[in-house]
Design an enzyme around this catalytic site. Structure first.
Site, PDB file in Angstrom:
ATOM      1  N   GLU A   1      47.377  46.728  42.830  1.00  0.00           N
ATOM      2  CA  GLU A   1      47.444  47.584  41.569  1.00  0.00           C
ATOM      3  C   GLU A   1      46.414  48.764  42.075  1.00  0.00           C
ATOM      4  OE1 GLU A   1      46.278  45.432  40.405  1.00  0.00           O
ATOM      5  OE2 GLU A   1      46.283  44.829  37.829  1.00  0.00           O
TER       6      GLU A   1
ATOM      7  N   ASP B   1      48.606  40.556  33.335  1.00  0.00           N
ATOM      8  CA  ASP B   1      49.239  40.515  31.736  1.00  0.00           C
ATOM      9  C   ASP B   1      50.884  41.348  31.575  1.00  0.00           C
ATOM     10  OD1 ASP B   1      48.896  43.623  32.968  1.00  0.00           O
ATOM     11  OD2 ASP B   1      47.043  43.579  31.772  1.00  0.00           O
TER      12      ASP B   1
ATOM     13  N   ARG C   1      41.415  41.714  29.752  1.00  0.00           N
ATOM     14  CA  ARG C   1      42.595  42.005  29.223  1.00  0.00           C
ATOM     15  C   ARG C   1      42.399  40.781  28.041  1.00  0.00           C
ATOM     16  NH1 ARG C   1      43.470  46.570  32.418  1.00  0.00           N
ATOM     17  NH2 ARG C   1      43.276  48.731  31.525  1.00  0.00           N
TER      18      ARG C   1
ATOM     19  N   GLU D   1      51.555  44.293  32.110  1.00  0.00           N
ATOM     20  CA  GLU D   1      51.975  45.547  32.935  1.00  0.00           C
ATOM     21  C   GLU D   1      51.835  45.109  33.913  1.00  0.00           C
ATOM     22  OE1 GLU D   1      52.507  48.331  31.536  1.00  0.00           O
ATOM     23  OE2 GLU D   1      52.464  47.374  29.861  1.00  0.00           O
TER      24      GLU D   1
ATOM     25  N   ASP E   1      47.398  42.629  38.353  1.00  0.00           N
ATOM     26  CA  ASP E   1      46.631  42.753  37.222  1.00  0.00           C
ATOM     27  C   ASP E   1      47.586  41.128  36.337  1.00  0.00           C
ATOM     28  OD1 ASP E   1      44.554  43.455  38.149  1.00  0.00           O
ATOM     29  OD2 ASP E   1      45.123  44.626  36.165  1.00  0.00           O
TER      30      ASP E   1
ATOM     31  N   HIS F   1      44.705  32.683  29.938  1.00  0.00           N
ATOM     32  CA  HIS F   1      43.699  33.737  30.281  1.00  0.00           C
ATOM     33  C   HIS F   1      42.628  32.422  30.343  1.00  0.00           C
ATOM     34  CE1 HIS F   1      46.331  37.346  30.915  1.00  0.00           C
ATOM     35  NE2 HIS F   1      46.656  36.820  31.749  1.00  0.00           N
TER      36      HIS F   1
ATOM     37  N   TYR G   1      38.716  38.350  33.999  1.00  0.00           N
ATOM     38  CA  TYR G   1      39.948  39.728  33.499  1.00  0.00           C
ATOM     39  C   TYR G   1      39.358  39.707  31.984  1.00  0.00           C
ATOM     40  CZ  TYR G   1      44.271  42.427  33.444  1.00  0.00           C
ATOM     41  OH  TYR G   1      44.922  42.804  33.229  1.00  0.00           O
TER      42      TYR G   1
END
Length: 762
Positions: free
Chosen positions: A22, A97, A313, A99, A95, A357, A311
């Site tokens: 992204e 997650d 988040r 999103e 990513d 994660h 990562y």
């Protein structure tokens, strides 16, 4: 040739792979690791979303969303489709997650003809080892995760696009409401109400300075006749002091015990934002932006582009067992075996955490902050060092203290002396947590003289101290994120957006790093609380977050979750259309007279908030801006004038900031009756020898702000950079300066180049 044969021929002609991420910076880093035959492209964030011009959700047919290509992304999608035609495999590496999963899904939808050749790869860290391992074991798009994102997006759209037009109609055009943001605004508004309604209560304490030989120690009065002492006023404190003065002081009890202070767990998103706010003064938005850079890859001299952290988040404190063992070995070599805990520290994540994660940690121990410092910007250095130190500390042994509690008897009274001695620093060698307010933690070094039961101590002084109970503090970014997390509001990816959105919408404002509700925020919050209680209810919003988690786990259909919210919401919406009070039409009368026609002003709502308008409108169109103060009620301020906390030394009225021919200046709000004015001082004295002036803000003929001496033209000292009233700790210069770089970032440093001091540097 048959269609099937053509398809087989085309497939045979394809070679190589396409990797889609992204972000361009992430693409650049991955390109180094994947080598020839792997083309990496960036979608530059989301490529599809709900339309801006309409609701985009079919509420009558299972809330089917209408996705459209985001303006400006048509070319990106066209290039991706074109590149996909000539490769044998497509890897979606956005990513890890919700999103990121949604981005991957939308890209895959554009390439649906190649669905059997599309794979999903997840990188928890962007290092060569992690990337190559992920590429060797690709998976498929997780539709449960996509549906969780889809449910959140639909819920947010329903709230935003159906409440906002109502606010336009009832308050003013351009307002908007957010499902989660509105809860944050409510928390700030309710905290402000607590503060405004708080009435401080007086109480006193009494400290006695006692001597053990030549060594003083301080004892605090705690009990009288076995009951806790409560001192409510000065008279009571005086009586007790007089009663204590002639008494003999004897050590009645000495208790010594060991105490451990355990290290904090490694950072998750919320704790990173909190500590960066407290220690670095970063906003949550800035913290996440800098962390994104560290995750996606930074160009280093030793390794080229490499991701420095995992990562960012995440709500999991899990650490890879292999990396933990590597860290423990590193700690033993760097600090000694006594700093390596046996067994290794284990931390428990909250129930809703995504355990797939890891916590936020460095990607390699060989990338010590000192080693990569020259490759990073100032902000990257500060945040990376914070993450590094927190992680290393989380894997170290506890700090150990010897704590001593001494009870001293004096007649009917009992006093207490407390002391703590740090015996072993443990993890505090590397890191200590930031605190919201400065003050003792109860474990600071406080060495006591040797004391034994029966020792007689000499009284040197009695010190009665007045105190007042304090209201709860206003929310800082760190406090608000903490409370949002405690209540289960939002998720790691949303905290920064929540805070920046409510400030951008002018529902709250920041003063001295604390959130205050604006009159607009108070008004909107009041309307939503009455007519949409569930939208702004903390417990209800937290339950919705759990339901979204259940969607991601595959336990609940996303449509069912949205329907459960929408049915009561739509009824409240219909009812509010007729019953919500119309703030636009409200006029609140005042006793302030219009200087033009003699009639009184009324408070009205306009495009830019509340203002004073003459009740003689439309014959008299006089308007005024105003502020409300607790002590003085409504105070009129001239347009373009900004209120301050300073008062006029001539008449006592508030001073306001005005703009004139030579820039901004302070003027009395009582103008024209009081014409007092003065420059805006920076609080820095002029450094020129024998000059008694102060440095104030001024403006050049070209309109550029500079800082000059108030004794001009007798003194012509001037600066382009704003002076800060802090003495340089390195060279002793009387003040520092704020330097703004080309990106608009401000650093505080010494004015003397040969000194080189800069705040935050080491």
């Amino acid at each position: 040739m048959s269609p099937k044969a053509k398809s087989a021929s085309a497939a045979a002609a394809r070679e190589g792979s396409l990797v889609i991420v992204e972000s361009p910076s992430k693409a650049k880093t991955l390109s180094r690791y994947l080598g020839r035959g792997m083309r990496v492209m960036a979608s530059v964030g989301h490529v599809k979303d709900l339309p801006k011009s309409s609701l985009g959700v079919d509420t009558a047919h299972d809330f089917k969303p209408e996705y459209v290509t985001i303006p400006g992304k048509t070319k990106v999608l066209s290039e991706i489709r074109s590149a996909a035609k000539s490769v044998s495999r497509i890897y979606l590496a956005s990513d890890p997650d919700r999103e990121g999963e949604a981005i991957a899904w939308h890209v895959a939808e554009e390439l649906r003809a190649r669905k059997d050749d599309i794979y999903r790869v997840l990188f928890n860290e962007i290092t060569q080892k992690a990337v190559l391992q992920a590429m060797q074991s690709p998976g498929r798009i997780d539709m449960d995760k996509v549906n969780a994102q889809q449910a959140r997006r639909v819920l947010d759209r329903i709230v935003g696009y159906q409440i906002s037009p109502l606010l336009w109609k009832k308050v003013r055009r351009g307002l908007s409401a957010g499902r989660v943001q509105s809860v944050a605004v409510r928390m700030i508004c309710e905290r402000e109400k607590e503060i405004q309604s708080f009435r401080p209560e007086e109480y006193w304490s009494i400290d006695a300075t006692l001597m053990s030989g030549e060594v003083p120690c301080v004892a605090r009065l705690t009990k009288q006749r076995g009951q806790t002492v409560q001192i409510n006023d000065a008279d009571q404190a005086t009586r007790i002091v007089e009663a204590l003065r002639p008494l003999s002081y004897r050590v009645a009890n000495v208790e010594k015990k060991a105490r451990k202070r355990n290290p904090p767990p490694p950072f998750i998103t919320s704790t990173l934002q909190q500590d960066a706010a407290r220690k670095l003064r970063f906003t949550s938005k800035k913290t996440m932006a800098v962390a994104q850079q560290l995750y996606e890859g930074v160009e280093t001299r030793a390794e080229g582009a490499v991701g420095l952290i995992t990562y960012m988040r995440t709500d999991s404190v899990r650490v890879s067992p292999d990396f933990q063992q590597e860290t423990l070995q590193w700690i033993e070599e760097a600090y000694g075996a006594v700093y390596r805990p046996q067994p290794p520290n284990q931390y428990k994540s909250k129930a809703s955490a995504q355990e797939a994660h890891e916590a936020i940690r460095p990607t390699g121990l060989h990338r010590h902050p000192d080693r990569v410092r020259a490759d990073l910007t100032r902000d990257q250095n500060l945040l990376y060092k914070l993450i590094w130190e927190r992680f290393i500390a989380s894997q170290m042994t506890p700090a150990q203290y010897d704590v001593t509690q001494v009870e001293v008897a004096a007649g009917d009274f009992l006093l207490r002396i407390s002391g703590a001695v740090l015996k072993f620093p443990g993890f505090t060698t590397v890191y200590t947590e930031g605190r919201e307010e400065p003050g003792p933690t109860g474990e600071e070094e406080n060495t006591l003289p040797p004391l034994a039961v029966g020792d007689i101590l000499a009284l040197r002084a009695l010190n009665p101290l007045q105190h007042f109970t304090q209201p709860p503090p206003r929310y800082s970014e760190a406090l608000l994120i903490h409370d949002l997390e405690v209540h289960g509001i939002g998720r790691p990816s949303t905290y920064a957006a929540i805070l920046s959105t409510i400030e951008a919408r002018k529902y709250v404002e920041k003063k001295e790093a604390r959130f205050y509700p604006t009159p607009l925020g108070d008004t909107v919050n009041g309307l939503l609380t009455v007519h949409f209680p569930e939208v702004v209810d903390i417990a209800f919003t937290a339950r919705m977050e759990k339901e979204l988690d259940n969607v991601e786990k595959g336990e609940t259909p996303w449509v069912e979750t949205v329907r459960g919210f929408y049915e009561p919401f739509s009824k409240n919406l219909e009812k509010a259309q007729g019953e919500m009070r119309n703030v636009k039409l409200e006029e609140i009368p005042t006793d302030i007279a219009c200087e033009k026609c003699g009639k009184t002003f009324s408070i009205k709502w306009g495009r830019f908030g509340r203002f004073l308008a003459c009740s003689g409108y439309p014959e008299c169109k006089n308007t005024k801006e105003f502020v409300e103060t607790t002590e003085q009620g409504i105070k009129i301020v001239e347009k373009e004038a900004q209120t301050t906390d300073e008062v006029c030394e001539k008449c006592g009225k508030p001073l306001v900031i005005k703009t004139g021919r030579f820039g901004r200046f302070l003027a009395c709000s009582g103008y024209p009756e009081c014409k007092m004015s003065k420059p805006i001082s920076t609080g820095v004295a002029c450094p020129e020898p024998n000059c008694t002036g102060m440095i104030s803000e001024r403006r050049s003929k070209q309109g550029k702000v500079f800082y000059g001496c108030t004794q001009y033209p007798n003194c012509k000292f001037a600066l382009w950079d704003r002076p800060v009233p802090k003495t340089c700790p390195t060279c002793g210069a009387p003040f520092l300066i704020e330097k703004r770089d080309r990106r608009g970032e401000i650093t505080t440093r010494c004015r003397l180049k040969e000194c080189g001091y800069e705040e935050g540097s080491s």
